[in-house]
Write a protein that holds these residues in place. Structure first.
Motif, PDB file in Angstrom:
ATOM      1  N   SER A   1       0.831  -1.201   0.000  1.00 13.06           N
ATOM      2  CA  SER A   1       0.000   0.000   0.000  1.00 13.06           C
ATOM      3  C   SER A   1       0.869   1.256   0.000  1.00 13.06           C
ATOM      4  CB  SER A   1      -0.930  -0.008   1.215  1.00 13.06           C
ATOM      5  OG  SER A   1      -1.620   1.211   1.335  1.00 13.06           O
ATOM      6  N   HIS A   2       1.919   1.247   0.815  1.00 14.00           N
ATOM      7  CA  HIS A   2       2.849   2.386   0.855  1.00 14.00           C
ATOM      8  C   HIS A   2       3.549   2.568  -0.486  1.00 14.00           C
ATOM      9  CE1 HIS A   2       2.924   3.822   5.056  1.00 14.00           C
ATOM     10  NE2 HIS A   2       2.522   2.599   5.337  1.00 14.00           N
TER      11      HIS A   2
ATOM     12  N   TYR B   1       1.125   4.001  -3.040  1.00 15.17           N
ATOM     13  CA  TYR B   1       0.891   5.418  -2.735  1.00 15.17           C
ATOM     14  C   TYR B   1       2.034   6.279  -3.275  1.00 15.17           C
ATOM     15  CZ  TYR B   1       0.201   9.677  -0.008  1.00 15.17           C
ATOM     16  OH  TYR B   1       0.030  10.996   0.364  1.00 15.17           O
ATOM     17  N   GLU B   2       3.266   5.866  -3.019  1.00 14.65           N
ATOM     18  CA  GLU B   2       4.426   6.657  -3.446  1.00 14.65           C
ATOM     19  C   GLU B   2       4.598   6.650  -4.960  1.00 14.65           C
ATOM     20  OE1 GLU B   2       5.965   8.790  -1.638  1.00 14.65           O
ATOM     21  OE2 GLU B   2       5.064   8.151   0.235  1.00 14.65           O
TER      22      GLU B   2
ATOM     23  N   ASN C   1       2.187   6.423  -7.072  1.00 18.19           N
ATOM     24  CA  ASN C   1       1.126   7.310  -7.553  1.00 18.19           C
ATOM     25  C   ASN C   1       1.534   8.777  -7.413  1.00 18.19           C
ATOM     26  OD1 ASN C   1      -1.557   7.620  -8.640  1.00 18.19           O
ATOM     27  ND2 ASN C   1      -2.166   8.362  -6.617  1.00 18.19           N
ATOM     28  N   LYS C   2       2.185   9.113  -6.305  1.00 14.53           N
ATOM     29  CA  LYS C   2       2.650  10.496  -6.077  1.00 14.53           C
ATOM     30  C   LYS C   2       3.791  10.878  -6.999  1.00 14.53           C
ATOM     31  CE  LYS C   2       3.675  12.233  -2.069  1.00 14.53           C
ATOM     32  NZ  LYS C   2       4.145  12.376  -0.679  1.00 14.53           N
TER      33      LYS C   2
ATOM     34  N   LYS D   1      -4.046   1.983 -10.345  1.00 16.88           N
ATOM     35  CA  LYS D   1      -4.641   3.288 -10.024  1.00 16.88           C
ATOM     36  C   LYS D   1      -5.974   3.112  -9.322  1.00 16.88           C
ATOM     37  CE  LYS D   1      -2.326   5.859 -13.647  1.00 16.88           C
ATOM     38  NZ  LYS D   1      -2.396   6.610 -14.866  1.00 16.88           N
TER      39      LYS D   1
ATOM     40  N   THR E   1      -5.246   1.960  -5.722  1.00 11.08           N
ATOM     41  CA  THR E   1      -4.685   3.070  -4.948  1.00 11.08           C
ATOM     42  C   THR E   1      -5.763   4.090  -4.600  1.00 11.08           C
ATOM     43  OG1 THR E   1      -2.546   2.740  -6.009  1.00 11.08           O
ATOM     44  CG2 THR E   1      -2.898   4.860  -4.938  1.00 11.08           C
ATOM     45  N   THR E   2      -6.610   4.431  -5.555  1.00 14.54           N
ATOM     46  CA  THR E   2      -7.706   5.382  -5.316  1.00 14.54           C
ATOM     47  C   THR E   2      -8.685   4.823  -4.287  1.00 14.54           C
ATOM     48  OG1 THR E   2      -7.503   6.263  -7.552  1.00 14.54           O
ATOM     49  CG2 THR E   2      -9.588   6.664  -6.423  1.00 14.54           C
TER      50      THR E   2
ATOM     51  N   ASP F   1      -7.109   5.053  -0.845  1.00 18.11           N
ATOM     52  CA  ASP F   1      -7.154   6.460  -0.410  1.00 18.11           C
ATOM     53  C   ASP F   1      -8.543   6.828   0.095  1.00 18.11           C
ATOM     54  OD1 ASP F   1      -4.512   6.922  -1.004  1.00 18.11           O
ATOM     55  OD2 ASP F   1      -4.905   7.995  -2.876  1.00 18.11           O
TER      56      ASP F   1
ATOM     57  N   ASN G   1      -9.349   7.885   3.891  1.00 20.08           N
ATOM     58  CA  ASN G   1      -9.955   9.205   4.137  1.00 20.08           C
ATOM     59  C   ASN G   1     -11.282   9.075   4.864  1.00 20.08           C
ATOM     60  OD1 ASN G   1      -7.832  10.649   3.032  1.00 20.08           O
ATOM     61  ND2 ASN G   1      -8.700  10.617   0.977  1.00 20.08           N
TER      62      ASN G   1
END
Length: 151
Positions: free
Chosen positions: A35-36, A39-40, A42-43, A97, A100-101, A104, A108
């Motif tokens: 997951s980490h 996330y990275e 994707n960033k 994607k 990851t979305t 997120d 959230n």
């Protein structure tokens, strides 16, 4: 004085950081480490493997194994740089994607639920405190290194 380690132990458990998998989406089990990584990537899409591993503080061998698993799962694409075919850039596939979305959105939603139990002032105080803690952790030479205990 508060037992600070105990506070972090409880928070770690409540975040589920000790769970084998952080989430399961469309029958795809994602570990916390994966997951980490997602996330990275994707960033920092199209960053090199070395760059992403450094951001995460992972040794390249462990990171490479995780990337191989994510590639096999169809979540990450490794592309060699045309000018130096030894260097690979990373990007998320369409499925990567989506995963990851989805992660997120779930995280959230979790934080929205947690913060709904606080006043706006308390929420801002917690966020400011976490930022301060992160800044101070970045300044210490002990951060992110395995513990070495000698007797």
């Amino acid at each position: 004085m508060e037992n600070i380690r105990e506070l972090f132990q409880v928070m770690t458990r409540r975040f589920g950081l000790l769970n084998k998998n952080c989430c399961s989406i469309n029958d795809v089990d994602i570990s916390l480490v994966q997951s980490h990584i997602l996330y990275e990537i994707n960033k920092r899409e199209y960053s090199s493997m070395q760059q992403v591993a450094e951001v995460l503080g992972m040794d390249i061998t462990t990171f490479s194994r995780q990337i191989q698993n994510l590639v096999k799962m169809g979540l990450v694409k490794k592309t060699p740089l045309p000018e130096d075919r030894r260097v690979y850039t990373l990007s998320l596939t369409t499925e990567g994607k989506f995963i990851t979305t989805t992660i997120d959105q779930e995280i959230n939603r979790y934080f929205d639920d947690v913060f709904s139990n606080m006043t706006e002032f308390e929420k801002e105080t917690v966020i400011r405190s976490i930022k301060l803690l992160n800044e101070c952790m970045a300044k210490t030479s002990l951060c992110c290194n395995p513990l070495v205990i000698s007797r």
